[in-house]
Design a protein around this motif. Structure first.
Motif, PDB file in Angstrom:
ATOM      1  N   ARG A  37       0.878  -1.171   0.000  1.00  0.00           N
ATOM      2  CA  ARG A  37       0.000   0.000   0.000  1.00  0.00           C
ATOM      3  C   ARG A  37       0.916   1.221   0.000  1.00  0.00           C
ATOM      4  O   ARG A  37       1.442   1.623   1.037  1.00  0.00           O
ATOM      5  N   SER A  38       1.098   1.806  -1.158  1.00  0.00           N
ATOM      6  CA  SER A  38       2.175   2.778  -1.338  1.00  0.00           C
ATOM      7  C   SER A  38       1.674   4.158  -1.731  1.00  0.00           C
ATOM      8  O   SER A  38       0.571   4.326  -2.242  1.00  0.00           O
ATOM      9  N   ILE A  39       2.540   5.144  -1.475  1.00  0.00           N
ATOM     10  CA  ILE A  39       2.282   6.502  -1.943  1.00  0.00           C
ATOM     11  C   ILE A  39       3.613   7.182  -2.223  1.00  0.00           C
ATOM     12  O   ILE A  39       4.577   7.029  -1.461  1.00  0.00           O
ATOM     13  N   PHE A  40       3.668   7.892  -3.345  1.00  0.00           N
ATOM     14  CA  PHE A  40       4.871   8.645  -3.702  1.00  0.00           C
ATOM     15  C   PHE A  40       4.819  10.012  -3.026  1.00  0.00           C
ATOM     16  O   PHE A  40       3.799  10.704  -3.079  1.00  0.00           O
ATOM     17  N   LEU A  41       5.936  10.381  -2.401  1.00  0.00           N
ATOM     18  CA  LEU A  41       6.033  11.652  -1.688  1.00  0.00           C
ATOM     19  C   LEU A  41       6.680  12.694  -2.594  1.00  0.00           C
ATOM     20  O   LEU A  41       7.898  12.802  -2.660  1.00  0.00           O
ATOM     21  N   PHE A  42       5.849  13.431  -3.302  1.00  0.00           N
ATOM     22  CA  PHE A  42       6.328  14.474  -4.202  1.00  0.00           C
ATOM     23  C   PHE A  42       6.683  15.737  -3.426  1.00  0.00           C
ATOM     24  O   PHE A  42       7.573  16.489  -3.810  1.00  0.00           O
ATOM     25  N   LYS A  43       6.001  15.954  -2.330  1.00  0.00           N
ATOM     26  CA  LYS A  43       6.220  17.147  -1.523  1.00  0.00           C
ATOM     27  C   LYS A  43       7.507  17.015  -0.707  1.00  0.00           C
ATOM     28  O   LYS A  43       7.913  15.920  -0.328  1.00  0.00           O
ATOM     29  N   ASP A  44       8.166  18.150  -0.437  1.00  0.00           N
ATOM     30  CA  ASP A  44       9.335  18.189   0.437  1.00  0.00           C
ATOM     31  C   ASP A  44       8.966  17.500   1.755  1.00  0.00           C
ATOM     32  O   ASP A  44       8.038  17.916   2.439  1.00  0.00           O
ATOM     33  N   VAL A  45       9.677  16.426   2.106  1.00  0.00           N
ATOM     34  CA  VAL A  45       9.281  15.651   3.286  1.00  0.00           C
ATOM     35  C   VAL A  45       9.360  16.458   4.574  1.00  0.00           C
ATOM     36  O   VAL A  45       8.663  16.152   5.544  1.00  0.00           O
ATOM     37  N   LEU A  46      10.186  17.500   4.595  1.00  0.00           N
ATOM     38  CA  LEU A  46      10.249  18.339   5.786  1.00  0.00           C
ATOM     39  C   LEU A  46       8.933  19.084   6.019  1.00  0.00           C
ATOM     40  O   LEU A  46       8.655  19.536   7.133  1.00  0.00           O
ATOM     41  N   LYS A  47       8.122  19.207   4.960  1.00  0.00           N
ATOM     42  CA  LYS A  47       6.860  19.933   5.073  1.00  0.00           C
ATOM     43  C   LYS A  47       5.638  19.013   4.963  1.00  0.00           C
ATOM     44  O   LYS A  47       4.507  19.478   4.956  1.00  0.00           O
ATOM     45  N   SER A  48       5.866  17.729   4.878  1.00  0.00           N
ATOM     46  CA  SER A  48       4.758  16.795   4.713  1.00  0.00           C
ATOM     47  C   SER A  48       4.061  16.510   6.037  1.00  0.00           C
ATOM     48  O   SER A  48       4.612  16.744   7.113  1.00  0.00           O
ATOM     49  N   LYS A  49       2.838  16.013   5.942  1.00  0.00           N
ATOM     50  CA  LYS A  49       2.049  15.698   7.133  1.00  0.00           C
ATOM     51  C   LYS A  49       2.418  14.305   7.636  1.00  0.00           C
ATOM     52  O   LYS A  49       1.814  13.302   7.265  1.00  0.00           O
ATOM     53  N   THR A  50       3.407  14.283   8.522  1.00  0.00           N
ATOM     54  CA  THR A  50       3.966  13.021   8.986  1.00  0.00           C
ATOM     55  C   THR A  50       2.918  12.110   9.596  1.00  0.00           C
ATOM     56  O   THR A  50       2.847  10.915   9.281  1.00  0.00           O
ATOM     57  N   ALA A  51       2.100  12.633  10.485  1.00  0.00           N
ATOM     58  CA  ALA A  51       1.123  11.805  11.188  1.00  0.00           C
ATOM     59  C   ALA A  51       0.153  11.144  10.213  1.00  0.00           C
ATOM     60  O   ALA A  51      -0.181   9.963  10.344  1.00  0.00           O
ATOM     61  N   ALA A  52      -0.318  11.898   9.225  1.00  0.00           N
ATOM     62  CA  ALA A  52      -1.262  11.350   8.254  1.00  0.00           C
ATOM     63  C   ALA A  52      -0.635  10.238   7.431  1.00  0.00           C
ATOM     64  O   ALA A  52      -1.258   9.214   7.151  1.00  0.00           O
ATOM     65  N   LEU A  53       0.603  10.415   7.028  1.00  0.00           N
ATOM     66  CA  LEU A  53       1.289   9.399   6.236  1.00  0.00           C
ATOM     67  C   LEU A  53       1.540   8.138   7.053  1.00  0.00           C
ATOM     68  O   LEU A  53       1.487   7.023   6.540  1.00  0.00           O
ATOM     69  N   ARG A  54       1.800   8.308   8.337  1.00  0.00           N
ATOM     70  CA  ARG A  54       2.097   7.178   9.213  1.00  0.00           C
ATOM     71  C   ARG A  54       0.860   6.364   9.568  1.00  0.00           C
ATOM     72  O   ARG A  54       0.957   5.159   9.805  1.00  0.00           O
ATOM     73  N   THR A  55      -0.297   7.006   9.632  1.00  0.00           N
ATOM     74  CA  THR A  55      -1.474   6.368  10.230  1.00  0.00           C
ATOM     75  C   THR A  55      -2.642   6.153   9.273  1.00  0.00           C
ATOM     76  O   THR A  55      -3.732   5.781   9.719  1.00  0.00           O
ATOM     77  N   SER A  56      -2.451   6.367   7.989  1.00  0.00           N
ATOM     78  CA  SER A  56      -3.567   6.265   7.045  1.00  0.00           C
ATOM     79  C   SER A  56      -3.588   4.963   6.252  1.00  0.00           C
ATOM     80  O   SER A  56      -4.342   4.840   5.283  1.00  0.00           O
ATOM     81  N   GLY A  57      -2.788   4.002   6.653  1.00  0.00           N
ATOM     82  CA  GLY A  57      -2.835   2.692   6.018  1.00  0.00           C
ATOM     83  C   GLY A  57      -1.717   2.390   5.047  1.00  0.00           C
ATOM     84  O   GLY A  57      -1.613   1.261   4.553  1.00  0.00           O
TER      85      GLY A  57
END
Length: 290
Positions: free
Chosen positions: A25-45
Protein backbone atom coordinates in the motif's frame (compact mmCIF):
# COMPACT_ATOMS: atom_id res chain seq x y z
CA UNK A 1 -6.27 -44.01 17.29
CA UNK A 2 -3.28 -41.70 16.72
CA UNK A 3 -4.12 -37.99 16.34
CA UNK A 4 -2.53 -36.00 13.48
CA UNK A 5 -3.98 -32.65 14.51
CA UNK A 6 -0.73 -31.22 15.98
CA UNK A 7 1.20 -32.23 12.86
CA UNK A 8 -1.38 -30.69 10.56
CA UNK A 9 -1.43 -27.50 12.61
CA UNK A 10 2.34 -27.23 12.41
CA UNK A 11 2.32 -27.83 8.66
CA UNK A 12 -0.40 -25.22 8.17
CA UNK A 13 1.56 -22.72 10.23
CA UNK A 14 4.69 -23.34 8.16
CA UNK A 15 2.70 -23.04 4.93
CA UNK A 16 1.15 -19.73 5.93
CA UNK A 17 4.46 -18.29 7.10
CA UNK A 18 6.05 -19.19 3.78
CA UNK A 19 3.26 -17.95 1.54
CA UNK A 20 1.80 -14.95 3.31
CA UNK A 21 3.09 -11.55 2.37
CA UNK A 22 1.53 -8.24 3.30
CA UNK A 23 0.01 -6.45 0.34
CA UNK A 24 1.77 -3.27 -0.78
CA UNK A 25 0.00 0.00 0.00
CA UNK A 26 2.17 2.78 -1.34
CA UNK A 27 2.28 6.50 -1.94
CA UNK A 28 4.87 8.65 -3.70
CA UNK A 29 6.03 11.65 -1.69
CA UNK A 30 6.33 14.47 -4.20
CA UNK A 31 6.22 17.15 -1.52
CA UNK A 32 9.34 18.19 0.44
CA UNK A 33 9.28 15.65 3.29
CA UNK A 34 10.25 18.34 5.79
CA UNK A 35 6.86 19.93 5.07
CA UNK A 36 4.76 16.80 4.71
CA UNK A 37 2.05 15.70 7.13
CA UNK A 38 3.97 13.02 8.99
CA UNK A 39 1.12 11.80 11.19
CA UNK A 40 -1.26 11.35 8.25
CA UNK A 41 1.29 9.40 6.24
CA UNK A 42 2.10 7.18 9.21
CA UNK A 43 -1.47 6.37 10.23
CA UNK A 44 -3.57 6.27 7.04
CA UNK A 45 -2.83 2.69 6.02
CA UNK A 46 0.24 3.14 3.84
CA UNK A 47 3.09 0.70 4.45
CA UNK A 48 5.43 1.98 1.75
CA UNK A 49 6.59 5.56 1.15
CA UNK A 50 8.59 6.43 -1.97
CA UNK A 51 10.46 9.73 -1.77
CA UNK A 52 10.50 11.62 -5.07
CA UNK A 53 12.91 12.67 -6.32
CA UNK A 54 16.57 11.88 -6.06
CA UNK A 55 19.25 12.34 -8.69
CA UNK A 56 22.98 11.80 -9.02
CA UNK A 57 25.44 14.34 -10.39
CA UNK A 58 28.51 13.88 -12.57
CA UNK A 59 30.78 13.42 -9.54
CA UNK A 60 28.53 10.87 -7.84
CA UNK A 61 26.92 13.23 -5.33
CA UNK A 62 23.24 12.67 -4.55
CA UNK A 63 20.72 15.52 -4.74
CA UNK A 64 17.25 15.74 -3.22
CA UNK A 65 14.92 17.79 -5.41
CA UNK A 66 12.29 19.43 -3.23
CA UNK A 67 9.50 19.93 -5.82
CA UNK A 68 7.80 22.30 -3.36
CA UNK A 69 7.37 26.08 -3.43
CA UNK A 70 9.54 27.66 -0.76
CA UNK A 71 11.96 24.73 -0.64
CA UNK A 72 15.20 24.27 -2.52
CA UNK A 73 17.21 21.42 -3.94
CA UNK A 74 19.97 20.19 -1.65
CA UNK A 75 22.92 17.80 -1.73
CA UNK A 76 22.24 14.93 0.68
CA UNK A 77 25.34 12.77 0.14
CA UNK A 78 28.81 13.65 -1.19
CA UNK A 79 32.39 12.38 -0.97
CA UNK A 80 31.21 9.18 0.66
CA UNK A 81 29.22 10.73 3.50
CA UNK A 82 25.80 12.07 4.42
CA UNK A 83 25.50 15.88 4.23
CA UNK A 84 21.72 16.39 4.21
CA UNK A 85 21.40 17.63 7.78
CA UNK A 86 19.94 16.21 10.98
CA UNK A 87 16.46 17.67 10.55
CA UNK A 88 15.89 15.94 7.22
CA UNK A 89 17.31 12.65 8.47
CA UNK A 90 15.15 12.76 11.59
CA UNK A 91 12.03 13.45 9.52
CA UNK A 92 12.60 10.52 7.19
CA UNK A 93 13.47 8.18 10.07
CA UNK A 94 10.30 9.22 11.91
CA UNK A 95 8.05 7.64 9.28
CA UNK A 96 8.89 4.12 10.49
CA UNK A 97 9.17 4.89 14.20
CA UNK A 98 6.51 4.52 16.89
CA UNK A 99 3.67 2.13 17.67
CA UNK A 100 1.18 4.12 15.59
CA UNK A 101 2.93 3.86 12.23
CA UNK A 102 2.03 1.41 9.51
CA UNK A 103 5.08 2.29 7.41
CA UNK A 104 7.67 -0.48 7.13
CA UNK A 105 9.48 0.46 3.93
CA UNK A 106 10.94 3.68 2.53
CA UNK A 107 12.30 4.01 -0.98
CA UNK A 108 14.01 6.69 -3.04
CA UNK A 109 12.67 7.40 -6.51
CA UNK A 110 15.29 8.67 -8.93
CA UNK A 111 15.78 9.58 -12.55
CA UNK A 112 18.44 8.05 -14.81
CA UNK A 113 20.60 11.13 -15.42
CA UNK A 114 24.35 10.43 -15.25
CA UNK A 115 23.89 6.76 -14.28
CA UNK A 116 25.28 5.46 -17.57
CA UNK A 117 28.35 7.71 -17.39
CA UNK A 118 29.06 6.86 -13.76
CA UNK A 119 28.73 3.12 -14.33
CA UNK A 120 31.24 3.38 -17.17
CA UNK A 121 33.74 4.67 -14.58
CA UNK A 122 33.13 1.80 -12.16
CA UNK A 123 30.30 -0.02 -10.41
CA UNK A 124 32.03 -1.40 -7.36
CA UNK A 125 30.90 -0.90 -3.78
CA UNK A 126 34.13 1.02 -3.16
CA UNK A 127 33.20 3.87 -5.52
CA UNK A 128 32.19 7.28 -4.23
CA UNK A 129 28.71 6.75 -5.65
CA UNK A 130 28.25 3.48 -3.76
CA UNK A 131 29.57 5.02 -0.55
CA UNK A 132 27.19 7.96 -0.95
CA UNK A 133 24.21 5.64 -1.31
CA UNK A 134 25.34 3.58 1.67
CA UNK A 135 25.69 6.71 3.81
CA UNK A 136 22.23 7.90 2.75
CA UNK A 137 20.74 4.48 3.51
CA UNK A 138 22.09 4.60 7.06
CA UNK A 139 21.10 8.23 7.66
CA UNK A 140 17.53 7.83 6.40
CA UNK A 141 16.83 4.18 7.23
CA UNK A 142 16.15 3.34 3.58
CA UNK A 143 15.10 0.01 2.09
CA UNK A 144 15.11 0.40 -1.69
CA UNK A 145 15.88 2.60 -4.68
CA UNK A 146 13.15 3.08 -7.26
CA UNK A 147 14.00 3.55 -10.94
CA UNK A 148 11.79 6.15 -12.63
CA UNK A 149 13.70 6.07 -15.93
CA UNK A 150 11.50 7.57 -18.66
CA UNK A 151 14.21 8.57 -21.10
CA UNK A 152 17.55 6.73 -21.21
CA UNK A 153 16.61 3.03 -21.11
CA UNK A 154 20.15 1.67 -21.14
CA UNK A 155 20.08 -1.96 -20.01
CA UNK A 156 23.76 -2.44 -19.21
CA UNK A 157 24.20 0.56 -16.93
CA UNK A 158 20.82 -0.01 -15.26
CA UNK A 159 21.76 -3.57 -14.34
CA UNK A 160 25.22 -2.53 -13.14
CA UNK A 161 23.78 0.27 -11.01
CA UNK A 162 21.14 -1.97 -9.44
CA UNK A 163 23.74 -4.61 -8.57
CA UNK A 164 25.95 -1.94 -7.02
CA UNK A 165 23.01 -0.82 -4.87
CA UNK A 166 22.33 -4.42 -3.90
CA UNK A 167 25.87 -4.77 -2.58
CA UNK A 168 25.32 -1.89 -0.14
CA UNK A 169 22.00 -3.24 1.10
CA UNK A 170 19.23 -1.87 -1.11
CA UNK A 171 16.41 -3.59 -2.94
CA UNK A 172 15.69 -2.24 -6.43
CA UNK A 173 12.28 -1.35 -7.88
CA UNK A 174 10.78 0.05 -11.09
CA UNK A 175 8.12 2.69 -11.81
CA UNK A 176 7.48 2.22 -15.54
CA UNK A 177 4.77 3.60 -17.77
CA UNK A 178 6.00 2.16 -21.09
CA UNK A 179 8.79 0.13 -22.77
CA UNK A 180 7.85 -3.25 -21.27
CA UNK A 181 10.61 -5.07 -23.18
CA UNK A 182 13.29 -2.97 -21.47
CA UNK A 183 11.95 -3.68 -17.99
CA UNK A 184 11.59 -7.40 -18.71
CA UNK A 185 15.23 -7.59 -19.81
CA UNK A 186 16.47 -5.75 -16.73
CA UNK A 187 14.32 -7.82 -14.35
CA UNK A 188 15.52 -11.12 -15.80
CA UNK A 189 19.16 -10.15 -15.39
CA UNK A 190 18.77 -8.75 -11.89
CA UNK A 191 16.80 -11.71 -10.53
CA UNK A 192 18.60 -14.52 -12.39
CA UNK A 193 19.16 -17.38 -9.95
CA UNK A 194 17.38 -15.58 -7.11
CA UNK A 195 14.16 -16.47 -5.30
CA UNK A 196 11.82 -14.58 -2.97
CA UNK A 197 12.47 -13.05 -0.53
CA UNK A 198 16.01 -12.71 -1.87
CA UNK A 199 15.11 -10.99 -5.15
CA UNK A 200 17.15 -7.89 -5.95
CA UNK A 201 14.39 -6.37 -8.11
CA UNK A 202 11.41 -7.12 -5.90
CA UNK A 203 8.68 -4.60 -6.84
CA UNK A 204 7.17 -2.87 -9.86
CA UNK A 205 5.04 0.26 -9.38
CA UNK A 206 3.16 0.51 -12.67
CA UNK A 207 1.94 3.95 -13.76
CA UNK A 208 -1.72 3.62 -14.74
CA UNK A 209 -2.31 7.30 -15.45
CA UNK A 210 -1.21 9.92 -17.98
CA UNK A 211 1.21 8.20 -20.38
CA UNK A 212 0.44 4.86 -18.77
CA UNK A 213 -3.34 5.31 -18.59
CA UNK A 214 -3.96 2.34 -20.87
CA UNK A 215 -1.64 -0.02 -19.05
CA UNK A 216 -3.11 -3.38 -18.05
CA UNK A 217 -1.61 -4.45 -14.69
CA UNK A 218 -2.49 -8.12 -15.29
CA UNK A 219 -0.61 -8.09 -18.60
CA UNK A 220 2.47 -6.48 -17.03
CA UNK A 221 2.37 -8.94 -14.13
CA UNK A 222 2.10 -11.90 -16.50
CA UNK A 223 4.92 -10.72 -18.78
CA UNK A 224 7.31 -9.73 -15.98
CA UNK A 225 6.59 -12.83 -13.92
CA UNK A 226 6.07 -10.66 -10.82
CA UNK A 227 2.83 -9.07 -9.64
CA UNK A 228 2.93 -5.32 -10.17
CA UNK A 229 1.58 -2.52 -7.97
CA UNK A 230 -0.67 -0.26 -10.08
CA UNK A 231 -0.48 3.47 -9.36
CA UNK A 232 -3.26 6.00 -9.90
CA UNK A 233 -3.04 9.78 -9.67
CA UNK A 234 -5.18 11.39 -7.00
CA UNK A 235 -7.45 14.34 -7.79
CA UNK A 236 -5.23 17.20 -8.99
CA UNK A 237 -5.26 20.52 -10.81
CA UNK A 238 -2.17 19.82 -12.91
CA UNK A 239 -3.84 17.31 -15.22
CA UNK A 240 -7.41 17.06 -13.92
CA UNK A 241 -8.36 14.54 -16.57
CA UNK A 242 -5.88 12.07 -15.08
CA UNK A 243 -7.12 12.55 -11.53
CA UNK A 244 -8.79 9.78 -9.56
CA UNK A 245 -11.31 10.35 -6.79
CA UNK A 246 -11.55 8.06 -3.79
CA UNK A 247 -14.55 6.30 -5.32
CA UNK A 248 -12.82 5.91 -8.69
CA UNK A 249 -9.69 4.57 -7.01
CA UNK A 250 -11.77 1.94 -5.22
CA UNK A 251 -13.34 0.87 -8.49
CA UNK A 252 -10.01 0.58 -10.28
CA UNK A 253 -8.21 -1.32 -7.53
CA UNK A 254 -11.17 -3.68 -7.13
CA UNK A 255 -11.05 -4.47 -10.84
CA UNK A 256 -7.33 -5.27 -10.64
CA UNK A 257 -7.50 -7.30 -7.44
CA UNK A 258 -6.00 -10.79 -7.75
CA UNK A 259 -3.52 -9.97 -10.49
CA UNK A 260 -1.56 -7.35 -8.51
CA UNK A 261 0.58 -7.14 -5.36
CA UNK A 262 -1.21 -4.09 -3.95
CA UNK A 263 -1.89 -0.52 -5.00
CA UNK A 264 -0.57 2.99 -4.68
CA UNK A 265 -0.92 6.67 -5.43
CA UNK A 266 0.82 9.54 -7.12
CA UNK A 267 1.10 11.76 -4.95
CA UNK A 268 0.98 13.31 -1.43
CA UNK A 269 1.51 16.89 -2.66
CA UNK A 270 -1.80 16.90 -4.53
CA UNK A 271 -3.66 15.34 -1.62
CA UNK A 272 -2.64 18.29 0.54
CA UNK A 273 -2.95 20.96 -2.15
CA UNK A 274 -6.47 19.84 -3.11
CA UNK A 275 -7.47 19.44 0.57
CA UNK A 276 -8.18 15.74 0.12
CA UNK A 277 -8.08 13.02 2.78
CA UNK A 278 -5.10 10.74 3.31
CA UNK A 279 -7.36 8.54 5.43
CA UNK A 280 -9.98 8.11 2.74
CA UNK A 281 -7.43 7.23 0.05
CA UNK A 282 -5.60 4.98 2.52
CA UNK A 283 -8.82 3.22 3.50
CA UNK A 284 -9.34 2.20 -0.11
CA UNK A 285 -6.04 0.33 -0.02
CA UNK A 286 -6.50 -1.24 3.42
CA UNK A 287 -9.98 -2.48 2.53
CA UNK A 288 -8.84 -4.14 -0.69
CA UNK A 289 -5.23 -5.08 -0.04
CA UNK A 290 -4.71 -6.72 3.37
Amino acid sequence: MRSYAPTLAILLSIFLSCTYAESIRSIFLFKDVLKSKTAALRTSGFNTLIIFGIGVTEDGSINYYSNTPGSKDIVVAAKGGYVGGDALASKVLSFKKGNDTGVNRIELSMNSAHVKELMAKGAGDDTVLAKNFKALKVAWGLDAVNNDDEKVYDIGSTVAFARMLGKVGYKYTFAPYTNLRFWVSVEKQLNAGLKEPGLLMDRVYLQCYDGGARNNPAEWSRTLGIKVVPLVWVTNDSKPGQGTTVAQARGKFNSWQGSVAGGGYWNDYDIEKMKLSYKQYGDVLTSIFK
